[in-house]
Structures are given as structure tokens and as C-alpha cells.
Design an enzyme around this catalytic site. Structure first.
Site, PDB file in Angstrom:
ATOM      1  N   GLU A 139       0.787  -1.132  -0.013  1.00  0.00           N
ATOM      2  CA  GLU A 139      -0.046  -0.045  -0.070  1.00  0.00           C
ATOM      3  C   GLU A 139       0.668   1.373   0.023  1.00  0.00           C
ATOM      4  OE1 GLU A 139      -3.266   0.050  -0.450  1.00  0.00           O
ATOM      5  OE2 GLU A 139      -2.991  -2.103  -0.751  1.00  0.00           O
TER       6      GLU A 139
ATOM      7  N   TRP B  89       1.700   1.609  -3.598  1.00  0.00           N
ATOM      8  CA  TRP B  89       0.773   2.348  -4.243  1.00  0.00           C
ATOM      9  C   TRP B  89       0.685   3.992  -4.225  1.00  0.00           C
ATOM     10  CZ3 TRP B  89      -2.389   1.183  -8.187  1.00  0.00           C
ATOM     11  CH2 TRP B  89      -2.742  -0.110  -8.274  1.00  0.00           C
TER      12      TRP B  89
ATOM     13  N   TRP C 191     -20.894  12.203 -19.551  1.00  0.00           N
ATOM     14  CA  TRP C 191     -21.272  11.720 -18.097  1.00  0.00           C
ATOM     15  C   TRP C 191     -22.850  12.148 -17.986  1.00  0.00           C
ATOM     16  CZ3 TRP C 191     -18.333   8.264 -15.960  1.00  0.00           C
ATOM     17  CH2 TRP C 191     -16.712   8.166 -16.166  1.00  0.00           C
TER      18      TRP C 191
ATOM     19  N   ASN D 241     -10.951   2.582   3.180  1.00  0.00           N
ATOM     20  CA  ASN D 241     -10.297   2.453   1.792  1.00  0.00           C
ATOM     21  C   ASN D 241     -11.334   1.611   0.856  1.00  0.00           C
ATOM     22  OD1 ASN D 241      -8.299   3.055  -0.228  1.00  0.00           O
ATOM     23  ND2 ASN D 241      -8.041   0.979  -0.064  1.00  0.00           N
TER      24      ASN D 241
ATOM     25  N   TRP E  28     -16.293  11.549 -12.866  1.00  0.00           N
ATOM     26  CA  TRP E  28     -15.257  11.192 -11.626  1.00  0.00           C
ATOM     27  C   TRP E  28     -14.909  12.489 -11.040  1.00  0.00           C
ATOM     28  CZ3 TRP E  28     -10.345  12.830 -12.114  1.00  0.00           C
ATOM     29  CH2 TRP E  28      -9.734  13.275 -13.221  1.00  0.00           C
TER      30      TRP E  28
ATOM     31  N   TRP F  25      -9.777   7.686  -7.804  1.00  0.00           N
ATOM     32  CA  TRP F  25     -10.954   7.970  -8.670  1.00  0.00           C
ATOM     33  C   TRP F  25     -10.954   7.304  -9.956  1.00  0.00           C
ATOM     34  CZ3 TRP F  25     -15.950   9.122  -7.723  1.00  0.00           C
ATOM     35  CH2 TRP F  25     -16.217   9.399  -6.267  1.00  0.00           C
TER      36      TRP F  25
END
Length: 479
Positions: free
Chosen positions: A285, A288, A317, A352, A370, A393
Site C-alpha cells: 500500500e 501504491w 457523463w 479505503n 469522476w 477515482w
């Protein structure tokens, strides 16, 4: 030992998203050869820029409270913290240079930041100082690996996480090595500025949020120690269970830099068997976060409101404001989504797994842009950091690098049943469902029509139908 080469040398250290004295490369470099004239520290208060970045009261108050402790720690080193007031980043170079000249500083040290606006600000600051005849030194205070150091065999940027993380682990010994806090410095002969009780244009968050999130390096270290003692061994299996405290909760500290990633990573390596699934998963993590920081330079357009995959900027969208407002308020009629959004409002933080569920619900089931969700999260989260927020996102919306395929749409009800099996998380945050029994809490209206009153809304969208429609719209766009 002090040097006689520059008897009037006085460094200015500019703090940004690195509010600590330990493992701070810029501060370490400024103090390494103790200047006879002392060291000065600065922080720029930029309320207009914070609003442009959509940061909200919890984040700004977290900064303010961290500055209070930072100022005390610096005072113990005889380093005064001066506050520069500049509404936006455009105003920072001149204001910082004026401070340097007023305090007779001869050089500037700061840690590199990688977002588009931040890099523009930093370049303008470097130019202003160098034009005034003052030296500028930049340092890595934000990441384990300097973005651009972890490259493919063809010297290209990684765009997929797994090979990036493997390369990081293979070159671990070449990463940023943490540095100790500096020793006490010569007194420069003046005091720092008082940190205000509130930041201009921002209100203090609730007492609950302030108590839930004590700020500064001491509180950050306490959170890290708790995680190492209580949760890291089971991290790989417990981190997705929404109702238990199975994550580190260090994201706000890493975003603000009250802890460095090297401090966290080294603590994991020094206090655990890092090859076991829990610690190994947690380092993943951390990587990431590194990956998303790396992408800010690999694809700078992502910090300018653009999709990583630029073709998706043309995707149409939905713009249903009522549906968006229901999502924001946690009134969608989908229990796990509503619980997560209410946690965000109450705690200035969200689990998360819930971030993925709520983001995918907005972008796939409601088919909303988004960017709307990204901005809303920025206004609410205490741990907001552009790289990770944007990366998460775009992953959910299938517009980013290494993103979830457009045809993979999480079912929020299934996610709730899997990661909140007893429904305790939902009951904690959705008061209307506190008396729902068993699995009915995950789909209360399907259990027995009219069983749960108290104003809990009907679902605003059919999960199965909206999923199929989203996939069809992606297919049509791609073709």
C-alpha cells in the site's frame, strides 16, 4: 563543526507537505554544517489556493494544528518558524523572497512537490531567489523513491503498478534513507510567528474530528506504534473489514508529511517480519502511494483535471444534481454507500474499501463524472492528497492507468455483505437501520416492504440495470 567559509550563511527552510523535523532532507542539509548566523524556517499560508484545490475545513485545521507542534519542535532547535501570507501560489515567490531578505537569509532549501501547480510555484520561486543572487537547494522529502528513478528496462515510465512495485522492492537499498533530526542550532536572534487559531476563510471542524485526529509528528508516531502493535500482523485479511480498525490510519500523516514514508517503511521492517502477509501487504500500500506520486510526473495532465487516458475526456457523463446530492449526503438508499458517505461527513475520513465502493457507485451506477467525486472527497477528507485521490477515482472510473476494466463494476450490496457481513458498519453510520436484523441491513427494502421506517430512502437507482447501462455506454464510446 561550523565552517569559516561563509561566516554569515543563514539558510531558510521552506516547509510544505513535510511538517516534521525528523527525516527532513531540506532541514538536515540546512543544518548539516551548522551556520554561525542560524537557520530560519518558513511556511506559506495560501487560503485562496487551498480553496482552488477544494480543500475543506478538516484538512486546513489539521495543517494548522500540525504547525503548532512543528513550531515548538523547531523552537527547541533554536529555529524560528515564520509564517508567509500569500493568497495563492502566484503570490508565494515574492512573499518568500521578501522574508528571506528581511531575515538576511542567504540560501533556500525545500522539498520537491510533483503536482502541476506546485511545480510552477517552485520554479517561479527558484527564479526569484536566483535572480536576487540567493542559492536554492531542493530535496526529496515526500517519497521513498524520487519520481523518475524507478523506470522500465527501456528507461520509460511504469504505467502498471505490479511491475513498478516489484522494481521498487528489488532496488529497496537504493531508496531514500531517513535522516535524524538536526542538533540545536545557533540562535538567529529573533522569534517565530504565532500560529493563528483559525486559518483565513476556514472554520474549525467539529470537536469530534479534532479529537479523532490529533495532529503533528507526536500523534503520527503514536498512530504508527498502535498499528505496529495491534493491527499490522492481520492487515492483509483485516484491512477490508469495514467495521474493525484494521488499517493504519496514517494517510493523513503521510499526506501532510508529519511522518515520512521512510519512517513508516523502516518501522515496519524493524519491528515485524516484513515477509509475512500483513507487513508485506502494508508495504504494498505504501508503494501504491509511491506509484501515484510517480504518475504526477509520468503523466502531468492528471493533475490538471484530465483523464490519464485522454480519450475519456470526451465521454459524456450524467449531470443529475439531485442524484449527486443524494450521494453526497448518504441518502441513496444503498446502505453501504450511505454508511460510507456519512462516515466521511462525520469523521473526515472513509475506509479505503468504502472509497472504492462509493466512487464506483457514483461513476458507474450513477454514471457521473469522476471529477465531481474527486472534488467532493477533497473538500471532506482530512487526508486529502491529490495523487492518491486522483489515482483512486480514475481507477474506479476506468479512465486511469492500471484501472479497473470498464466492465468490472462492484456491486455495493455484495461488497457490504462481504466486507461488513454482520452489518455493524452500516448500523453505526445509518441511524435509520440501527434496528435492522441480520442480512436485511444490506437490502432493507427487499427484505420486507415497509419493515424499516424512520425515513430511510428507497434506492435511487437499480443496481443491476444501471450496471448494464454503464457497460453499454462504455462499449459504445470505445467503438
Amino acid at each position: 563543526m561550523p565552517t569559516d567559509a561563509s561566516p554569515n550563511r543563514r539558510p531558510l527552510v521552506w516547509f510544505r507537505s513535510d511538517l516534521r523535523v525528523e527525516d527532513h532532507a531540506a532541514l538536515h542539509a540546512a543544518c548539516e554544517d551548522p551556520p554561525k548566523a542560524g537557520v530560519v524556517a518558513a511556511y506559506a499560508i495560501t487560503p485562496g489556493q487551498w480553496k482552488e484545490h477544494h480543500w475543506g475545513d478538516p484538512k486546513i485545521d489539521f495543517i494548522r494544528r500540525a504547525l503548532v507542534e512543528l513550531q515548538k519542535q523547531l523552537a527547541g532547535l533554536n529555529i524560528p518558524l515564520k509564517l508567509v501570507h500569500a493568497d495563492t501560489f502566484d503570490d508565494v515567490p515574492a512573499a518568500l523572497l521578501a522574508l528571506a531578505q528581511d531575515t538576511a537569509c542567504t540560501e533556500l532549501h525545500f522539498g520537491r512537490e510533483h503536482e502541476h501547480n506546485e511545480r510552477k510555484r517552485d520554479q517561479a520561486t527558484e527564479d526569484a531567489f536566483e535572480n536576487a543572487g540567493l542559492a536554492v537547494h531542493t530535496h526529496n522529502t515526500k517519497t521513498l523513491f524520487e519520481p523518475g528513478d524507478i523506470l522500465t528496462q527501456q528507461d520509460g515510465w511504469y504505467t502498471v503498478f505490479t511491475p513498478f512495485s516489484k522494481k521498487c522492492r528489488a532496488t529497496w537499498q537504493h531508496r531514500h534513507q531517513r535522516r535524524p533530526a538536526p542538533s540545536e542550532q545557533r540562535d538567529p536572534g529573533f522569534h517565530g510567528d504565532a500560529v493563528p487559531n483559525t486559518m483565513p476563510g476556514f472554520a474549525p471542524p467539529s470537536d469530534h474530528i479534532q479529537q479523532l485526529w490529533p495532529a503533528g509528528p507526536t500523534a503520527a508516531r503514536s498512530r504508527l506504534d498502535r498499528f505496529l502493535d495491534d493491527a499490522i500482523a492481520d492487515y492483509d485479511t483485516a484491512r477490508d473489514t469495514m467495521s474493525i480498525d484494521g488499517t493504519s490510519r496514517l494517510s493523513a500523516d503521510l499526506a501532510l508529511g508529519t511522518l515520512s514514508p521512510a519512517q513508516v517503511a523502516d518501522a515496519v521492517y524493524e519491528n515485524t517480519n516484513h515477509t509475512e502477509t500483513g507487513p508485506f501487504g502494508y508495504i504494498t500500500e505504501i508503494l501504491w502511494r509511491e506509484f501515484y506520486q510517480h504518475l504526477l510526473l509520468a503523466a502531468p495532465h492528471v493533475s490538471r483535471d484530465r483523464s490519464y487516458r485522454k480519450e475519456y475526456d470526451e465521454l459524456e457523463w450524467n449531470t443529475d444534481d439531485d442524484a449527486f446530492q443524494a450521494w453526497c449526503e448518504g441518502k441513496t438508499g444503498v446502505p453501504i454507500v450511505d454508511a460510507a458517505m456519512r462516515q466521511l461527513s462525520r469523521d473526515a475520513w472513509m475506509h479505503n474499501r468504502c472509497r472504492m465502493v462509493t466512487a464506483m457507485f457514483l461513476t458507474k451506477n450513477l454514471f457521473q463524472d469522476w471529477r465531481r467525486g474527486e472534488r467532493y472527497f477533497a473538500s471532506k477528507l482530512i487526508d486529502i492528497e491529490l495523487a492518491s485521490n486522483n489515482g483512486g477515482w480514475q481507477w474506479s472510473a476506468s479512465t486511469g492507468t492500471d484501472a479497473a476494466p470498464y466492465f468490472r463494476v462492484m456491486n455495493p450490496q455484495s461488497q457490504g455483505e462481504k466486507h461488513d457481513p454482520a452489518g455493524d458498519y452500516i448500523r453505526e453510520y445509518v441511524d435509520e437501520l440501527k434496528d435492522a436484523k441480520g442480512k436485511a441491513v444490506h437490502a432493507p427494502h427487499a427484505a420486507k416492504p415497509g419493515l424499516f421506517t424512520g425515513g430511510y430512502p428507497e434506492p435511487i437507482v437499480d443496481l443491476k440495470q444501471s450496471r448494464a447501462e454503464a457497460i453499454d455506454r462504455f462499449k459504445a464510446f470505445r467503438s
